[in-house]
Design a protein around this motif. Structure first.
Motif, PDB file in Angstrom:
ATOM      1  N   VAL A 196       0.848  -1.190   0.000  1.00 34.69           N
ATOM      2  CA  VAL A 196       0.000   0.000   0.000  1.00 34.69           C
ATOM      3  C   VAL A 196       0.881   1.235   0.000  1.00 34.69           C
ATOM      4  N   THR A 197       0.771   1.995  -1.058  1.00 31.29           N
ATOM      5  CA  THR A 197       1.491   3.263  -1.175  1.00 31.29           C
ATOM      6  C   THR A 197       0.788   4.090  -2.243  1.00 31.29           C
ATOM      7  N   ASP A 198       1.371   5.201  -2.640  1.00 29.02           N
ATOM      8  CA  ASP A 198       0.763   6.020  -3.687  1.00 29.02           C
ATOM      9  C   ASP A 198       0.832   5.279  -5.022  1.00 29.02           C
ATOM     10  N   PRO A 199      -0.093   5.530  -5.926  1.00 29.13           N
ATOM     11  CA  PRO A 199      -0.142   4.777  -7.188  1.00 29.13           C
ATOM     12  C   PRO A 199       1.182   4.746  -7.945  1.00 29.13           C
ATOM     13  N   TRP A 200       1.826   5.893  -8.032  1.00 24.30           N
ATOM     14  CA  TRP A 200       3.022   6.008  -8.866  1.00 24.30           C
ATOM     15  C   TRP A 200       4.243   5.382  -8.205  1.00 24.30           C
ATOM     16  N   HIS A 201       4.162   5.097  -6.928  1.00 27.84           N
ATOM     17  CA  HIS A 201       5.258   4.510  -6.159  1.00 27.84           C
ATOM     18  C   HIS A 201       5.213   2.985  -6.179  1.00 27.84           C
ATOM     19  N   GLU A 202       4.122   2.411  -6.683  1.00 24.98           N
ATOM     20  CA  GLU A 202       3.911   0.979  -6.577  1.00 24.98           C
ATOM     21  C   GLU A 202       4.918   0.148  -7.384  1.00 24.98           C
ATOM     22  N   LEU A 203       5.214   0.554  -8.601  1.00 23.24           N
ATOM     23  CA  LEU A 203       6.099  -0.256  -9.451  1.00 23.24           C
ATOM     24  C   LEU A 203       7.468  -0.432  -8.810  1.00 23.24           C
ATOM     25  N   ARG A 204       8.058   0.655  -8.353  1.00 21.18           N
ATOM     26  CA  ARG A 204       9.396   0.577  -7.754  1.00 21.18           C
ATOM     27  C   ARG A 204       9.353  -0.183  -6.431  1.00 21.18           C
ATOM     28  N   SER A 205       8.319   0.054  -5.648  1.00 22.29           N
ATOM     29  CA  SER A 205       8.184  -0.656  -4.376  1.00 22.29           C
ATOM     30  C   SER A 205       8.055  -2.159  -4.594  1.00 22.29           C
ATOM     31  N   GLN A 206       7.267  -2.538  -5.598  1.00 19.12           N
ATOM     32  CA  GLN A 206       7.087  -3.960  -5.879  1.00 19.12           C
ATOM     33  C   GLN A 206       8.395  -4.607  -6.329  1.00 19.12           C
ATOM     34  N   LYS A 207       9.150  -3.922  -7.165  1.00 21.90           N
ATOM     35  CA  LYS A 207      10.424  -4.463  -7.621  1.00 21.90           C
ATOM     36  C   LYS A 207      11.384  -4.632  -6.447  1.00 21.90           C
ATOM     37  N   MET A 208      11.434  -3.653  -5.550  1.00 21.63           N
ATOM     38  CA  MET A 208      12.306  -3.741  -4.385  1.00 21.63           C
ATOM     39  C   MET A 208      11.874  -4.882  -3.465  1.00 21.63           C
ATOM     40  N   ALA A 209      10.559  -5.036  -3.279  1.00 19.76           N
ATOM     41  CA  ALA A 209      10.055  -6.118  -2.440  1.00 19.76           C
ATOM     42  C   ALA A 209      10.444  -7.477  -3.018  1.00 19.76           C
ATOM     43  N   GLU A 210      10.237  -7.643  -4.300  1.00 19.76           N
ATOM     44  CA  GLU A 210      10.564  -8.916  -4.938  1.00 19.76           C
ATOM     45  C   GLU A 210      12.062  -9.201  -4.877  1.00 19.76           C
ATOM     46  N   ASP A 211      12.879  -8.162  -4.998  1.00 20.93           N
ATOM     47  CA  ASP A 211      14.327  -8.352  -4.899  1.00 20.93           C
ATOM     48  C   ASP A 211      14.739  -8.772  -3.490  1.00 20.93           C
ATOM     49  N   GLN A 212      13.882  -8.489  -2.502  1.00 22.81           N
ATOM     50  CA  GLN A 212      14.149  -8.901  -1.117  1.00 22.81           C
ATOM     51  C   GLN A 212      13.451 -10.216  -0.778  1.00 22.81           C
ATOM     52  N   GLY A 213      12.893 -10.877  -1.782  1.00 19.18           N
ATOM     53  CA  GLY A 213      12.290 -12.178  -1.564  1.00 19.18           C
ATOM     54  C   GLY A 213      10.850 -12.157  -1.099  1.00 19.18           C
ATOM     55  N   ILE A 214      10.172 -11.013  -1.229  1.00 17.63           N
ATOM     56  CA  ILE A 214       8.781 -10.893  -0.810  1.00 17.63           C
ATOM     57  C   ILE A 214       7.871 -10.932  -2.041  1.00 17.63           C
ATOM     58  N   THR A 215       6.960 -11.879  -2.075  1.00 27.78           N
ATOM     59  CA  THR A 215       5.973 -11.940  -3.150  1.00 27.78           C
ATOM     60  C   THR A 215       4.926 -10.862  -2.894  1.00 27.78           C
ATOM     61  N   SER A 216       4.752  -9.957  -3.844  1.00 32.90           N
ATOM     62  CA  SER A 216       3.912  -8.795  -3.566  1.00 32.90           C
ATOM     63  C   SER A 216       2.883  -8.526  -4.656  1.00 32.90           C
ATOM     64  N   ALA A 217       1.720  -8.065  -4.190  1.00 31.44           N
ATOM     65  CA  ALA A 217       0.688  -7.513  -5.061  1.00 31.44           C
ATOM     66  C   ALA A 217       0.585  -6.032  -4.738  1.00 31.44           C
ATOM     67  N   THR A 218      -0.042  -5.271  -5.612  1.00 29.40           N
ATOM     68  CA  THR A 218      -0.120  -3.822  -5.404  1.00 29.40           C
ATOM     69  C   THR A 218      -1.568  -3.367  -5.304  1.00 29.40           C
ATOM     70  N   SER A 219      -1.844  -2.577  -4.266  1.00 25.03           N
ATOM     71  CA  SER A 219      -3.169  -1.971  -4.093  1.00 25.03           C
ATOM     72  C   SER A 219      -2.955  -0.530  -3.646  1.00 25.03           C
ATOM     73  N   PRO A 220      -2.859   0.386  -4.583  1.00 18.06           N
ATOM     74  CA  PRO A 220      -2.511   1.766  -4.256  1.00 18.06           C
ATOM     75  C   PRO A 220      -3.661   2.568  -3.669  1.00 18.06           C
ATOM     76  N   THR A 221      -3.302   3.645  -2.996  1.00 15.44           N
ATOM     77  CA  THR A 221      -4.293   4.584  -2.503  1.00 15.44           C
ATOM     78  C   THR A 221      -4.914   5.331  -3.685  1.00 15.44           C
ATOM     79  N   ARG A 222      -6.153   5.772  -3.504  1.00 22.71           N
ATOM     80  CA  ARG A 222      -6.826   6.570  -4.528  1.00 22.71           C
ATOM     81  C   ARG A 222      -7.200   7.942  -3.990  1.00 22.71           C
ATOM     82  N   THR A 223      -6.691   8.260  -2.795  1.00 25.16           N
ATOM     83  CA  THR A 223      -6.946   9.569  -2.192  1.00 25.16           C
ATOM     84  C   THR A 223      -5.622  10.149  -1.724  1.00 25.16           C
ATOM     85  N   GLY A 224      -5.649  11.427  -1.343  1.00 28.57           N
ATOM     86  CA  GLY A 224      -4.445  12.057  -0.827  1.00 28.57           C
ATOM     87  C   GLY A 224      -3.779  12.972  -1.832  1.00 28.57           C
ATOM     88  N   PRO A 225      -2.729  13.666  -1.391  1.00 28.35           N
ATOM     89  CA  PRO A 225      -2.058  14.677  -2.223  1.00 28.35           C
ATOM     90  C   PRO A 225      -1.474  14.141  -3.527  1.00 28.35           C
TER      91      PRO A 225
END
Length: 207
Positions: free
Chosen positions: A142-171
């Protein structure tokens, strides 16, 4: 063919390749930002953002609210919050997030604040250690929409299987111009990470 023409042709090919890579990354950042994947997972992982004396910033509060909604929907039985603090701060991003969630009904037994990291990569490495300690393997990021791709790649590189569900509100989604600015920033940051396996920013709330 003259040497000059060969050099110009080579440079032109390099420039064209670079433009295509950047364009493809922009498209991918946008595609992942638009997706909302929420399979049943071991955890929901909330990426940190600024906090002020224990009070989550508007950006962080939007992420926490979305994580709370996912938790109530049964996506995962626990929430991991990540993020350190600035020198001299009494509160961390992770701790402030966990407190916010607890005040809204999430039991402490389901909250795992990981109060380390001055950027996304450091926080993800710290989270990975906690995942290994508990035997967890999957998460919904869970993070901002545009931050999801990089976060997911970093998670996977650390051995974490990840799905993305971004926020739809906020700045970060306040206006079209804001979205374009974040897409440009994340495109550069993602390419930097792929090239150097390092974060392009540092400091608490840096992503």
């Amino acid at each position: 063919m003259s040497v000059g023409k060969v050099i110009r042709g080579f440079l032109g090919a390099v420039v064209l390749s670079a433009v295509l890579v950047v364009a493809a990354t922009v498209v991918r950042v946008w595609q992942v930002a638009r997706a909302d994947n929420r399979p049943h997972s071991d955890t929901i992982l909330v990426l940190g953002a600024s906090q002020y004396n224990g009070r989550p910033s508007e950006v962080l509060a939007a992420r926490l609210q979305h994580a709370l909604d996912l938790y109530k929907a049964g996506v995962a039985p626990r929430i991991v919050t990540v993020g350190g603090n600035r020198k001299g701060d009494q509160y961390t991003e992770a701790g402030s997030g966990a407190t916010w969630l607890h005040e809204r009904g999430v039991p402490n037994s389901a909250l795992f604040p990981v109060a380390k990291g001055s950027d996304t990569l450091e926080s993800m490495k710290a989270a990975s250690a906690v995942f290994k300690q508990h035997g967890w393997h999957s998460t919904v990021l869970v993070t901002d929409p545009w931050h999801e791709l990089r976060s997911q790649k970093m998670a996977e590189d650390q051995g974490i299987t990840s799905a993305t569900s971004p926020t739809r509100t906020g700045p970060s989604v306040a206006s079209r111009s804001t979205e374009l600015r974040y897409i440009a920033r994340e495109t550069a940051a993602y390419l930097y990470y792929r090239l150097f396996h390092a974060s392009s920013e540092s400091g608490p709330s840096a992503v």
